[in-house]
Design a protein around this motif. Structure first.
Motif, PDB file in Angstrom:
ATOM      1  N   PRO A 129      53.275  38.684  48.699  1.00 23.01           N
ATOM      2  CA  PRO A 129      53.296  37.658  47.645  1.00 23.01           C
ATOM      3  C   PRO A 129      53.812  38.255  46.337  1.00 23.01           C
ATOM      4  N   ALA A 130      54.510  37.436  45.567  1.00 17.87           N
ATOM      5  CA  ALA A 130      55.145  37.861  44.305  1.00 17.87           C
ATOM      6  C   ALA A 130      56.270  38.856  44.565  1.00 17.87           C
ATOM      7  N   GLY A 131      56.755  38.901  45.815  1.00 16.61           N
ATOM      8  CA  GLY A 131      57.790  39.854  46.169  1.00 16.61           C
ATOM      9  C   GLY A 131      59.087  39.650  45.403  1.00 16.61           C
ATOM     10  N   PHE A 132      59.466  38.393  45.196  1.00 17.23           N
ATOM     11  CA  PHE A 132      60.694  38.129  44.446  1.00 17.23           C
ATOM     12  C   PHE A 132      60.571  38.639  43.020  1.00 17.23           C
ATOM     13  N   LEU A 133      59.390  38.482  42.429  1.00 15.50           N
ATOM     14  CA  LEU A 133      59.157  38.964  41.065  1.00 15.50           C
ATOM     15  C   LEU A 133      59.270  40.483  41.020  1.00 15.50           C
ATOM     16  N   HIS A 134      58.721  41.157  42.018  1.00 11.59           N
ATOM     17  CA  HIS A 134      58.864  42.611  42.107  1.00 11.59           C
ATOM     18  C   HIS A 134      60.334  43.003  42.244  1.00 11.59           C
ATOM     19  N   TYR A 135      61.043  42.276  43.070  1.00 11.61           N
ATOM     20  CA  TYR A 135      62.431  42.608  43.370  1.00 11.61           C
ATOM     21  C   TYR A 135      63.316  42.466  42.140  1.00 11.61           C
ATOM     22  N   ILE A 136      63.264  41.306  41.513  1.00  9.95           N
ATOM     23  CA  ILE A 136      64.137  41.064  40.356  1.00  9.95           C
ATOM     24  C   ILE A 136      63.729  41.918  39.163  1.00  9.95           C
ATOM     25  N   SER A 137      62.416  42.185  39.029  1.00 13.87           N
ATOM     26  CA  SER A 137      61.955  43.043  37.930  1.00 13.87           C
ATOM     27  C   SER A 137      62.445  44.470  38.123  1.00 13.87           C
ATOM     28  N   SER A 138      62.395  44.959  39.368  1.00 16.05           N
ATOM     29  CA  SER A 138      62.899  46.307  39.657  1.00 16.05           C
ATOM     30  C   SER A 138      64.390  46.405  39.355  1.00 16.05           C
ATOM     31  N   PHE A 139      65.109  45.312  39.609  1.00 14.52           N
ATOM     32  CA  PHE A 139      66.547  45.302  39.304  1.00 14.52           C
ATOM     33  C   PHE A 139      66.790  45.541  37.818  1.00 14.52           C
ATOM     34  N   PHE A 140      66.021  44.877  36.969  1.00 14.05           N
ATOM     35  CA  PHE A 140      66.240  45.024  35.528  1.00 14.05           C
ATOM     36  C   PHE A 140      65.709  46.344  34.991  1.00 14.05           C
ATOM     37  N   VAL A 141      64.645  46.873  35.590  1.00 13.78           N
ATOM     38  CA  VAL A 141      64.087  48.141  35.104  1.00 13.78           C
ATOM     39  C   VAL A 141      65.107  49.266  35.205  1.00 13.78           C
ATOM     40  N   GLN A 142      65.968  49.237  36.219  1.00 11.67           N
ATOM     41  CA  GLN A 142      66.912  50.330  36.398  1.00 11.67           C
ATOM     42  C   GLN A 142      67.875  50.477  35.214  1.00 11.67           C
ATOM     43  N   PHE A 143      68.023  49.439  34.403  1.00 13.68           N
ATOM     44  CA  PHE A 143      68.926  49.533  33.254  1.00 13.68           C
ATOM     45  C   PHE A 143      68.332  50.359  32.116  1.00 13.68           C
ATOM     46  N   PHE A 144      67.059  50.741  32.231  1.00 17.16           N
ATOM     47  CA  PHE A 144      66.482  51.674  31.266  1.00 17.16           C
ATOM     48  C   PHE A 144      67.065  53.073  31.439  1.00 17.16           C
ATOM     49  N   TYR A 145      67.896  53.264  32.452  1.00 15.77           N
ATOM     50  CA  TYR A 145      68.648  54.524  32.587  1.00 15.77           C
ATOM     51  C   TYR A 145      69.422  54.777  31.299  1.00 15.77           C
ATOM     52  N   TYR A 146      69.919  53.686  30.707  1.00 13.71           N
ATOM     53  CA  TYR A 146      70.490  53.740  29.358  1.00 13.71           C
ATOM     54  C   TYR A 146      69.508  52.998  28.449  1.00 13.71           C
ATOM     55  N   PRO A 147      68.643  53.718  27.743  1.00 10.52           N
ATOM     56  CA  PRO A 147      67.568  53.058  26.983  1.00 10.52           C
ATOM     57  C   PRO A 147      68.054  51.959  26.046  1.00 10.52           C
ATOM     58  N   ALA A 148      69.183  52.157  25.382  1.00  9.72           N
ATOM     59  CA  ALA A 148      69.680  51.137  24.454  1.00  9.72           C
ATOM     60  C   ALA A 148      70.057  49.860  25.200  1.00  9.72           C
TER      61      ALA A 148
END
Length: 631
Positions: A67-86
């Motif tokens: 449950p809430a798997g889609f939220l985990h999935y899409i959130s993980s997608f956006f977190v990876q952009f913290f590779y460039y903090p700005a």
């Protein structure tokens, strides 16, 4: 005529003030982006490393299996952009701004009350800025974006709900719960109840009968109670205890998982209740906004009202940010050091350790690794602040979760490094940081097939495929490993059987105990690390044993400063009972300035005879704080 002019001037001045008040939200979001992308850049990058997103079907299916798997999935997608903090900060702030604009539009907030749309935004921000050491222990992939994405989805659903009438609203609530629960979990349940509250408030405002709105609310309550029970039979990844909380960090922020940790000084960061407050404030802000719809036409208006609302929201923002922004210097330094260690910026790692007066043991250990890398440990090791500061967290924080894997690798304990990668991955899920450590540990252990497995996983990421390809060259050309400066120290220290034993999560204690013995084929660097470790332990017997090996193998022309000080200090304590050296030996290896400094130090201690060490320390720190004598 004069009165008219004064009135016009006053109106003009008020309009200018109002115009400036309208700039407060944009200024807030711009300022927030600047702070996150600069002051918290190391934290954002570390959050990215403690998550993972893979571009393959298996990863998607794994996320959607709960449950809430889609939220985990899409959130993980956006977190990876913290590779460039700005860049990552810009995306996050843009989402918060979207929440603000949607709230203004959906709740039709009058100009005087528009700043109230900042209330849910501030609660969402606080739910992330309060994290601190929880970033290592959360088991929710992509946690940083989950609440804000769920809020945006709720607001978009509310937009649809507003334009429906009659029984369609009831149907919408039912469909929303059944579709939303597997996608966003508990957020769909809470939002369904908010639809009912909004419907009642809207009817009150329009002075309509409450039959239909009450029906919407009652149906919402029934569906909220039933839907998780139905889905319980569909999922094998959730227990009944958490059916109504999936998507929320309840499994972490529960009292039974929080260790009873003794702290010298208590702060609200040691209370588990603190971490639920932003979520409660988020819920209350939306309940308040829904209720505001019912009395919107009766609200007082005017310049004075807007000033009051503005002042209240600004005060609320200041208090919330001040209370819920985890502003621990040591935590920030640890993240900076970790990032610099991956980039092999060892001087930066050491310099960061000077930014605190009371470091944690992780800061001290990272600093020591950096000094060994730079070849200056013998001269600089005790010139930095030392200590064992308390961790500001409600649970027991272990180096095995925060920085121990890196320490084990750098000290040549490849199996231990890999062991904790595996244990942490089982407990918290695979993360970029674990995968990278696993690759390096297996490469230097000669387990190329296993290293290739983790390299293949990293090649399915957006930002780490380049790093993975760089590591892949060592599999086809293993001779390059010994020529790579990054691996020089770990390889030199791996001159013993790399066997697993029990460390009980006490990384530093385990390592210092391991370096008490010297293998027959020990390298000069291994012997020097062992010698420095004996100084940290303040173990005279081990010091003399290793010091003898150090002189024979390393054959120094002049001892580094810290070793000179240790030699004199231990001789002074021993008083010739077990060890004697000639004056010629002292003159050869120890400078006159160090000899004079010890004499002055001993003379000064006699003045404070009878005092405890902690009482004496302030009188010695300024003059001797950078010596082994003081340590």
């Amino acid at each position: 005529m004069a009165k008219t002019i004064n009135k016009k001037n006053n109106t003009f001045g008020t309009d200018v003030v109002f115009k400036h008040l309208n700039l407060l939200p944009p200024l807030f979001f711009v300022g927030l982006w600047i702070v996150l992308s600069t002051y918290e850049s190391a934290l954002l990058f570390r959050i990215n490393e403690l998550s993972v997103f893979l571009f393959d079907d298996l990863f998607f299916e794994e996320m959607m299996s709960k449950p809430a798997g889609f939220l985990h999935y899409i959130s993980s997608f956006f977190v990876q952009f913290f590779y460039y903090p700005a860049l990552g900060a810009a995306i996050y702030v843009a989402m918060l701004y979207a929440v603000y604009r949607l709230v203004v539009k959906l709740f039709d907030l009058p100009q005087n009350y528009r700043l109230l749309a900042m209330l849910p935004v501030l609660a969402l921000l606080a739910s992330n800025t309060q994290m601190g050491y929880w970033i290592y222990y959360l088991k929710q992939p992509g946690y940083w974006y989950m609440a804000v994405l769920a809020t945006i989805l709720f607001l978009l659903a509310l937009w649809c709900f507003k334009y429906l009438n009659g029984g369609l609203r009831i149907l919408f609530v039912v469909v929303w719960c059944f579709v939303g629960y597997p996608l966003i979990g508990a957020y769909s349940l809470v939002s369904a109840l908010l639809f009912g509250v909004y419907s009642i408030a809207e009817a009150v405002a329009a002075r309509k009968k409450l039959y239909l709105p009450l029906s919407v609310f009652l149906v919402s309550a029934v569906v909220v109670a039933v839907v998780p029970q139905i889905y319980y039979k569909c999922y094998a990844t959730v227990c009944t205890e958490y059916l109504y909380f999936v998507g929320l960090p309840v499994t972490q922020w529960a009292n039974y998982v929080v260790a009873k940790v003794e702290h010298e000084t208590f702060s609200y960061w040691h209370s588990i209740i603190t971490y639920w407050i932003p979520f409660l404030l988020l819920l209350l802000s939306f309940v308040g906004l829904c209720l505001l719809v019912a009395v919107r036409e009766k609200l007082p208006v005017g310049k004075r009202t807007e000033y009051i609302v503005t002042a209240s929201v600004v005060l609320y923002a200041v208090l919330l940010i001040w209370v819920f922004w985890y502003n621990d210097t040591n935590f920030r330094i640890e993240n900076k050091q970790n990032n610099a260690m991956w980039e092999c910026k060892w001087r930066d790692v050491a310099d960061y350790a000077r930014d605190t007066e009371k470091p944690t043991r992780q800061i001290v250990m990272n600093k020591n690794i950096a000094l060994f890398k730079l070849g200056v440990a013998g001269n600089e090791m005790f010139t930095y602040p030392d200590g064992s500061s308390d961790i500001l967290a409600p649970m027991a924080v272990h180096l095995t979760q925060t920085g121990g894997i890196m320490s084990y690798f750098q000290y040549g304990k490849f199996n231990f490094s890999y062991r904790w990668c595996m244990e942490n991955a089982v407990e918290y899920g695979w993360r970029i940081e674990y995968l990278k450590h696993a690759v390096r540990a297996m490469l230097l252990s000669g387990e190329n097939r296993l290293a290739q497995r983790y390299i293949d996983v990293l090649k399915r990421t957006m930002f780490y495929r380049g790093w993975a390809k760089d590591m892949e060259k060592y599999i086809s050309n293993p001779e390059l490993i010994e020529k790579t400066n990054e691996f020089s120290m770990p390889l030199q220290l791996a001159c013993y059987p790399d066997e697993l034993s029990v460390d009980e999560s006490f990384v530093e204690a385990y390592l210092t105990n391991e370096f008490k013995s010297i293998p027959n084929d020990a390298t000069p660097l291994y012997i020097e690390v062992a010698l420095a470790t004996s100084l940290v332990r303040k173990d005279q017997k081990i010091f003399w044993y290793i010091f003898d090996r150090y002189l024979k193998v390393c054959n120094p022309v002049r001892l580094p400063k810290c070793y000179q000080e240790a030699l004199l200090m231990f001789l002074n304590i021993d008083k010739g009972n077990t060890v004697t050296v000639s004056p010629e030996f002292i003159d050869r290896y120890v400078s006159k300035s160090v000899q004079r400094k010890l004499e002055a130090f001993v003379a000064k201690t006699k003045k404070y005879k009878g005092m405890k060490e902690e009482e004496m320390a302030p009188y010695f720190k300024k003059e001797y704080g950078d010596t082994y004598f003081y340590f």
